[in-house]
Design an enzyme around this catalytic site. Structure first.
Site, PDB file in Angstrom:
ATOM      1  N   LYS A 128     -19.649  16.704  14.405  1.00  0.00           N
ATOM      2  CA  LYS A 128     -18.419  17.437  14.697  1.00  0.00           C
ATOM      3  C   LYS A 128     -17.233  16.639  14.164  1.00  0.00           C
ATOM      4  O   LYS A 128     -16.782  15.681  14.778  1.00  0.00           O
ATOM      5  CB  LYS A 128     -18.238  17.702  16.185  1.00  0.00           C
ATOM      6  CG  LYS A 128     -17.005  18.568  16.468  1.00  0.00           C
ATOM      7  CD  LYS A 128     -16.822  18.833  17.953  1.00  0.00           C
ATOM      8  CE  LYS A 128     -15.649  19.779  18.174  1.00  0.00           C
ATOM      9  NZ  LYS A 128     -14.359  19.217  17.734  1.00  0.00           N
ATOM     10  N   ASP A 181     -18.661   1.765   7.494  1.00  0.00           N
ATOM     11  CA  ASP A 181     -17.931   1.660   6.222  1.00  0.00           C
ATOM     12  C   ASP A 181     -17.397   0.251   5.970  1.00  0.00           C
ATOM     13  O   ASP A 181     -17.322  -0.194   4.830  1.00  0.00           O
ATOM     14  CB  ASP A 181     -16.775   2.664   6.191  1.00  0.00           C
ATOM     15  CG  ASP A 181     -17.246   4.110   6.053  1.00  0.00           C
ATOM     16  OD1 ASP A 181     -18.395   4.299   5.612  1.00  0.00           O
ATOM     17  OD2 ASP A 181     -16.485   5.024   6.392  1.00  0.00           O
ATOM     18  N   SER A 198     -17.925  13.409  17.520  1.00  0.00           N
ATOM     19  CA  SER A 198     -16.463  13.341  17.413  1.00  0.00           C
ATOM     20  C   SER A 198     -15.947  11.909  17.427  1.00  0.00           C
ATOM     21  O   SER A 198     -16.112  11.178  16.455  1.00  0.00           O
ATOM     22  CB  SER A 198     -15.847  14.183  18.534  1.00  0.00           C
ATOM     23  OG  SER A 198     -14.525  14.515  18.230  1.00  0.00           O
TER      24      SER A 198
END
Length: 700
Positions: free
Chosen positions: A495, A481, A470
């Protein structure tokens, strides 16, 4: 961040004349019936799922068939209680349950449950009748086996087929206890207590229990994190989410007849023993250091939780079957305490590592969870504790100490505050988006952004594993990224969904309404974050993680958003991987970890277990010898004294299972993954100094 696979339980044993009782064998007064308001609650649940859930699943004949399958499986996952004739009788309703729910009718759910209840009652009474006469005279020299997973098996077609199935189950239970060196009398007494307890709890079931199970068979079709919480379950849920929870700090779930450890609360008492692991099965619970061990096989989950929970400062003992072991039991003493915020707070350490040419000082920040003291924050306490505030302070301290790079350790971090995940990212990148959130109405929110210049602009590594979930995945995904730092470890949990609580007239509905997406457009759902450099896998991803759930929402992607790029990591990673593989190929700890996981995987892949005592003893001796050789090879390579026997090794590992007080220190001892991460960081620093960087937004 709770995420559990639920399944109902109970074991039972042989069958004889009592199974000839007709479906009407239970008195009408013993059958459970729906309460008047439950039909209205069912309609309310169906309406909210259709309107609010991210997964646009409509109530239909197809959904009805899924509900029928899920409900039958939740009641009898091992296909051990119902007969084929029961299933054939119920199959006529397979596409009609949707119409019932829309009309507020849950009668068929109760009818199916009452048949299951009757079958189970007959089983347990029959077993107790047999045990009154002593243990059955089993032939443990016979070469026969019992299937470990009956998911693809047929339902018993006849009484005789069911008799044989339960004969094997009882024989297996007795053999398992014989292998723990219990006497026949001790085995008989334990089984009598076990099945009397199951029969008592079966009689305590009420209409709320049946309704909750039936409704959760429905919510599970939408996704595994949407649940109906009855008033009693809601009370337990709220207690488990409270920082003042007193117990052992573990999230538990049911798997067949066993209570299993789903995950450990970072910094909690169980975590701090170092002996309790995810997927361990709890078979007995004892109060205090010498209290009687109570067998909990076949118990309801909340009853097991009630037995384990207790006042801070008291002791509880867990008898467990460790995951990946030989089936032998281990008893662990745990001192209950409050899960304190300071025990979960970020902490730091520094270590020296070399790339072979130069020494580097590496700072490590361990972050067990994404926390914030909401109460202090709401009352505007200027000194409130939070992840970002604590990490910012630690970063200042590490910069003062002159570290060359920082490793942020998010292993076993199950998530927490989304706000804190965003603000923590803000410490490492300049202004820009951190995460995208797509809602059930398909609108996409990009408000979670980094809004300041980076506080720390030096080399960074994020360490993750399968239990990083999460909020951890949001942070690690953003760092990856942006090419802001290396991500090292194992594929994370996966999740990538957000749940909210929707009030009902009776209880509440926890419902999935949104989905996380990285700035690259990739969802964190299902696939998680894949590391740039892999470490040996310690947790079986087939058993733990979002992909282990049958109804998990799928991975997908949306449009990427403009974001900066920092390091040119793509050119560096092949060299880093090569150095890592060369180093760990001969590292005794990594050799041990790979061998250990291989054994664990082989045992998990077994389809059946032998009921021959000699065969089982031989298998155990072989496994124990294999584990001893592995450990002694590791010790010899590290210059440590070998163990003389497997028993000596077990005794050593069982000592000092009580957690010590105070914060857990970050050490490299017994943590080969963190140690290797330090060498990867040193290699990265060396390569970074020699390679040309890509155009950057920030200067390092």
């Amino acid at each position: 961040m709770l995420s559990n696979r639920t399944a109902t339980l109970f074991s039972g044993l042989t069958l004889s004349l009592l199974m000839l009782v007709s479906p009407a064998g239970l008195a009408e007064t013993e059958k459970l019936k729906p309460e008047e308001d439950q039909g209205n609650t069912a309609r309310e649940i169906v309406s909210k799922l259709e309107m609010l859930h991210y997964n646009k699943l409509k109530v239909s004949d197809e959904m009805s068939a899924g509900l029928w399958d899920e409900y039958i499986d939740s009641l009898d996952p091992t296909k051990s209680y119902f007969l084929a004739s029961d299933i054939n009788e119920f199959r006529q309703w397979r596409t009609e349950l949707d119409d019932d729910l829309k009309a507020g009718n849950v009668d068929r759910g109760f009818e199916i449950y009452n048949r299951y209840r009757m079958r189970m009652s007959d089983r347990l009474n029959n077993i107790l009748s047999q045990l009154d006469k002593g243990l059955p005279d089993f032939d443990f020299t016979k070469d026969e086996s019992m299937a470990l997973d009956r998911e693809d098996s047929e339902w018993p077609q006849s009484i005789s087929a069911a008799d044989d199935l339960w004969r094997k189950r009882l024989k297996s239970s007795v053999l398992n206890l014989r292998l723990t060196e219990k006497t026949d009398e001790e085995i008989r007494d334990l089984l009598v207590r076990r099945y009397k307890g199951q029969l008592k709890r079966l009689g305590q079931q009420n209409s709320d229990d049946v309704f909750e199970l039936y409704m959760n068979s429905l919510t599970k079709l939408y996704d595994p994190h949407s649940n109906y919480l009855s008033p009693r379950t809601l009370e337990n849920f709220n207690m488990s989410m409270s920082l003042s929870l007193e117990g052992i700090g573990a999230v538990l779930q049911m798997e067949d007849e066993y209570t299993k450890v789903a995950r450990l609360v970072a910094g909690g008492p169980a975590d701090r023993t170092g002996k309790v692991k995810p997927n361990d099965k709890i078979v007995a619970v004892g109060q205090d250091k010498e209290g009687e061990m109570v067998d909990v096989v076949g118990w309801r989950l909340d009853d097991v939780v009630d037995l384990i929970r207790g006042s801070a400062g008291t002791y509880v003992r867990l008898e467990t079957i460790p995951t990946g072991g030989d089936g032998s039991h281990r008893t662990i003493t745990i001192k209950r305490s409050k899960v304190k915020l300071e025990d979960q707070a970020a902490k730091k350490a520094t270590f020296e590592f070399s790339d072979g040419e130069k020494n580097y000082k590496i700072g490590v920040i361990n972050l067990p969870t994404f926390y914030i003291d909401f109460e202090a924050y709401r009352r505007r306490d200027p000194n409130y504790k939070s992840t970002t505030r604590d990490v910012a302070r630690l970063l200042d301290e590490l910069k003062e100490e002159g570290v060359d790079g920082i490793i942020l350790d998010l292993r076993n971090n199950g998530g927490g505050s989304l706000q804190e995940a965003t603000m923590l990212t803000d410490l490492f990148i300049d202004q820009g988006p951190v995460v995208q959130i797509r809602h059930a109405n398909e609108q996409i929110s990009r408000h979670n952004r980094s809004r300041s210049r980076a506080m720390y602009r030096g080399p960074l590594m994020v360490l993750i594993n399968r239990l990083s979930a999460s909020a951890s995945e949001i942070f690690a995904g953003a760092i990856q990224d942006y090419n802001r730092g290396l991500v090292v470890g194992n594929q994370s949990f996966g999740k990538g969904t957000v749940q909210t609580m929707a009030p009902l007239k009776e209880g509440q509905l926890k419902i999935t309404q949104s989905k996380f997406y990285r700035v690259s457009g990739d969802s964190t759902q299902h696939a998680g974050v894949k590391p740039d450099i892999d470490m040996p896998q310690l947790i079986d991803s087939d058993e733990v993680g979002e992909s282990a759930y049958d109804t998990a929402l799928p991975w997908d992607r949306i449009h990427a958003v403009r974001h900066a790029k920092y390091f040119n990591l793509k050119d560096m990673i092949p060299d880093l991987v090569s150095k890592h593989e060369q180093r760990t190929a001969k590292d005794p700890d990594f050799i041990f970890l790979r061998e250990q996981f291989q054994i664990q995987r082989e045992r998990a892949d077994r389809k059946a277990v032998s009921l021959n005592e000699k065969t089982r003893n031989t298998e155990r001796e072989k496994l124990n010898e294999q584990l001893l050789v592995m450990e002694n090879n590791r010790r010899a390579a590290k210059g440590l004294e070998p163990y003389e026997s497997f028993e000596a090794m077990e005794e050593d590992e069982s000592e000092n299972t009580e957690p010590v007080g105070g914060p857990v220190e970050i050490t490299l001892e017994d943590d080969p993954v963190l140690n290797e991460a330090g060498y990867i960081m040193a290699d990265f620093l060396g390569l970074k100094g020699r390679k040309t960087r890509a155009p950057q937004v920030a200067n390092f």
